[in-house]
Design a protein around this motif. Structure first.
Motif, short mmCIF file in Angstrom:
data_model
loop_
_atom_site.label_atom_id
_atom_site.label_comp_id
_atom_site.label_asym_id
_atom_site.label_seq_id
_atom_site.Cartn_x
_atom_site.Cartn_y
_atom_site.Cartn_z
N LYS A 278 0.90 -1.15 0.00
CA LYS A 278 0.08 0.05 0.05
C LYS A 278 0.95 1.27 0.09
O LYS A 278 0.35 2.40 -0.18
N LEU A 279 2.22 1.27 0.13
CA LEU A 279 3.00 2.36 0.29
C LEU A 279 3.14 2.82 -1.49
O LEU A 279 3.77 1.99 -2.21
N ALA A 280 2.91 3.89 -1.40
CA ALA A 280 2.54 4.53 -2.88
C ALA A 280 3.89 4.95 -3.45
O ALA A 280 4.74 5.15 -2.88
N PRO A 281 4.14 4.62 -4.67
CA PRO A 281 5.57 4.75 -5.25
C PRO A 281 5.91 6.10 -5.46
O PRO A 281 5.87 6.62 -6.70
N TYR A 282 5.81 6.84 -4.43
CA TYR A 282 6.30 8.38 -4.47
C TYR A 282 6.91 8.96 -3.45
O TYR A 282 6.77 8.28 -2.15
N LEU A 283 8.11 9.52 -3.46
CA LEU A 283 9.03 10.01 -2.37
C LEU A 283 9.13 11.48 -2.49
O LEU A 283 9.74 11.76 -3.61
N HIS A 284 8.61 12.32 -1.78
CA HIS A 284 9.08 13.77 -1.53
C HIS A 284 10.74 14.03 -0.93
O HIS A 284 10.40 13.69 0.36
N LYS A 313 19.99 3.91 -4.92
CA LYS A 313 19.56 2.68 -4.24
C LYS A 313 17.88 2.69 -4.38
O LYS A 313 17.33 1.83 -4.86
N ILE A 314 17.00 3.84 -4.75
CA ILE A 314 15.82 3.64 -4.87
C ILE A 314 15.66 3.34 -6.26
O ILE A 314 14.78 2.54 -6.65
N ARG A 315 16.44 4.05 -7.21
CA ARG A 315 16.27 3.62 -8.57
C ARG A 315 16.50 1.94 -8.75
O ARG A 315 15.80 1.45 -9.53
N LYS A 320 9.87 2.19 -10.30
CA LYS A 320 9.29 3.58 -10.96
C LYS A 320 8.62 4.44 -9.80
O LYS A 320 7.68 4.90 -10.02
N ILE A 321 9.32 4.54 -8.84
CA ILE A 321 9.01 5.45 -7.76
C ILE A 321 9.10 7.03 -8.14
O ILE A 321 10.28 7.50 -8.69
N ALA A 322 8.13 7.73 -8.12
CA ALA A 322 8.24 9.20 -8.59
C ALA A 322 8.87 9.79 -7.60
O ALA A 322 8.48 9.66 -6.45
N LEU A 323 9.70 10.71 -7.80
CA LEU A 323 10.64 11.72 -6.97
C LEU A 323 10.16 12.99 -7.08
O LEU A 323 9.86 13.52 -8.13
N GLY A 350 16.29 13.62 -12.31
CA GLY A 350 15.26 13.35 -13.36
C GLY A 350 13.88 13.24 -12.37
O GLY A 350 13.40 12.17 -12.33
N TYR A 351 13.87 14.30 -11.66
CA TYR A 351 12.43 14.54 -10.80
C TYR A 351 11.13 14.32 -11.71
O TYR A 351 11.14 14.67 -12.72
N ASP A 352 9.95 14.07 -10.82
CA ASP A 352 8.71 14.18 -11.53
C ASP A 352 8.10 15.59 -11.15
O ASP A 352 7.43 16.16 -11.93
N ASN A 353 8.62 15.96 -10.11
CA ASN A 353 8.18 17.42 -9.68
C ASN A 353 9.19 18.04 -8.79
O ASN A 353 9.84 17.46 -8.04
N VAL A 354 9.35 19.45 -9.20
CA VAL A 354 10.52 20.06 -8.35
C VAL A 354 9.63 21.39 -7.85
O VAL A 354 8.80 22.29 -8.65
N PHE A 355 9.62 21.82 -6.43
CA PHE A 355 9.09 22.92 -5.95
C PHE A 355 10.02 23.77 -5.59
O PHE A 355 10.94 23.44 -4.91
N THR A 356 9.94 24.98 -6.14
CA THR A 356 11.20 25.90 -6.27
C THR A 356 10.84 27.04 -5.43
O THR A 356 9.47 27.65 -5.44
N PHE A 357 11.61 27.61 -4.80
CA PHE A 357 11.39 28.72 -3.92
C PHE A 357 12.76 29.92 -3.98
O PHE A 357 13.96 29.28 -3.92
#
Ligand code: SF4
Length: 466
Positions: A278-284, A313-315, A320-323, A350-357
């Protein structure tokens, strides 16, 4: 009698007193900032409704306005000052309107003093550790017709026991810990949310079990640094163990967590992605900068090489864990070279999302006192170049999904197009598609037809709902 129970009874009595005075009054909560604030607002909403208040559709129709503030950047604070300033005029025409401020800004003395000095129209002030005090503060404000304020420096278990009006019946935030001990030099959070305090695993697991029984399918575990969960508990509970126990709860379909700190990512946690269905393939995983020199000045306790090692290690799990990550541009002393190292890291990961500040000076943090602050125009130029890269990379990622069939948890009607529904894929991507409204809360399959930089466009595949 259990002192926690005593206090709870006291709060109950106060709630009854407030209901006698305010039954039917209308409230509005405006939330700024992170998921923790969103969840706190869900608790404030539940508490107000237990005192007889009803939700108001707009500010004009509200008798009580609660602004749950964020203090992570200057701009977040300025937004609140501007808003409170405007409400001064509203109160002229509506003198009985009550205005309450809470959240991280109020936990911070400098911001609180500024509000006390500049905004006499504020009636109630409380912080991040004492939502349960709201009934008492409403009564004091009524009785004394003057400012009612209470700030607690340390987290209170009573807030933990508060129920929440969850925004979605099928997905829920669950706090697992409060505060942060890391003192990254740019961050105000350790000063507004205090030291790390973990909830007992028993409390968390029983809360999640109750939520699953009520139909919750998706859980997001919240903490400033969830990876250090349990380090302050006698029984040395660990975050991977907590994930295992939550994964065993029937009825749940997806588990997310935020936020992680790269220095505390363990091999045991990485293995959870393989072992827990159930652990979703996503890591922030916020990296903040790609330059070792800047990471040191930020007091982040890892190097870009350490970070790459975690990513590798994650790869290698090949799941296919989204980062996703957070990047700060313009940290004091950042050179063009440092910035180029950040761009290079983003391309390599090669991130799926990047939050920029944009780096924002926060009085009271170490970085605020650092020399060689980066000029605003240089910051802005780098920020634009960062966005150009991030959007290009993100778009490539999203375009590679066209034609694929994805599992989606339907969250509601699309904000931008009421003809469409919106949902999240298991790896946390936003997707819009047409479909009947009774799909909301269901897990379905969608084929990806098109994409923008920030979201996928799809087509609902009939007979795929669960
Ligand atoms: S880990 Fe660092 S950035 Fe995150 S909340 Fe703690 S001090 Fe702030």
């Amino acid at each position: 009698m259990d002192p926690r129970q005593d206090k709870k009874t006291d709060v109950k009595k106060l709630i009854d007193k407030v209901r006698a005075l305010h039954e039917g009054d209308r409230y509005l909560i405006e939330t700024h900032g992170c998921q923790m604030n969103e969840h706190d607002s869900e608790k404030i909403s539940f508490l107000l409704e237990s005192m007889g208040f009803l939700p108001a559709p707009s500010e004009e129709e509200a008798d009580l306005i609660v602004i749950n503030t964020c203090s992570v950047r200057h701009s977040a604070e300025d937004k609140v000052y501007g808003h409170v300033g405007r409400l001064k005029h509203v109160k002229k025409t509506k003198p009985d309107l009550k205005l309450a401020l809470c959240g991280c800004m109020m936990q911070r003395k400098a911001s609180r003093d500024y509000v006390l000095d500049k905004f006499p129209q504020v009636d109630i002030i409380f912080g991040t550790n004492n939502i349960y005090r709201l009934p008492q503060l409403i009564l004091s404000s009524d009785e004394n017709d003057s400012l009612a304020m209470d700030i607690e420096d340390n987290y209170s278990d009573l807030d933990n026991q508060l129920q929440a009006n969850r925004s979605h019946p099928f997905k829920s935030y669950v706090n697992i810990m409060y505060g942060c001990n890391n003192f990254c030099t740019y961050c105000i959070v350790p000063y507004t949310r205090g030291r790390e305090v973990s909830r007992s695993m028993e409390d968390i697991v029983s809360e999640v079990k109750d939520l699953a029984l009520e139909g919750t399918k998706e859980i997001t575990l919240l903490g400033q640094n969830v990876n250090s969960y349990g380090k302050d508990l006698d029984d040395k509970s660990s975050f991977p163990e907590l994930l295992r126990q939550i994964n065993a709860i029937s009825g749940l379909e997806r588990i997310y967590f935020m936020t992680s700190h790269p220095k505390d990512i363990s091999d045991e946690l990485i293995a959870c992605y393989k072992d827990l269905d159930k652990l979703a393939p996503y890591l922030h995983l916020p990296v903040q900068s790609g330059s070792n020199r800047i990471l040191k000045k930020m007091n982040r306790h890892y190097s870009r090489e350490d970070y790459f090692e975690i990513i590798e290690k994650i790869r290698q799990l090949d799941l296919k864990i989204a980062l996703s990550t957070d990047i700060i541009v313009g940290f004091p002393g950042e050179t063009e070279e440092d910035f180029k190292e950040t761009l290079d890291l983003i391309e390599k990961v090669g991130y799926d999302n990047v939050f920029t500040f944009l780096y924002s000076i926060r009085e009271g943090t170490q970085a605020a006192g650092m020399e060689d602050q980066v000029p605003q125009e240089v910051k802005k130029d780098r920020f634009q170049r960062l966005l150009d890269l991030v959007y290009r990379e993100q778009r490539k990622k999203y375009e590679s999904l066209v034609g694929s069939h994805l599992e989606v948890l339907v969250e509601g009607v699309s904000k931008n197009n009421p003809e469409k529904l919106t949902g999240r894929t298991r790896d946390f991507k936003l997707i819009h598609f047409e479909g009947p409204k009774d799909l909301i809360g269901q897990s379905i399959r969608v084929v990806v037809k098109d994409t923008s930089t920030f979201a996928l466009e799809g087509e609902y595949i009939e007979a795929s709902r669960s």
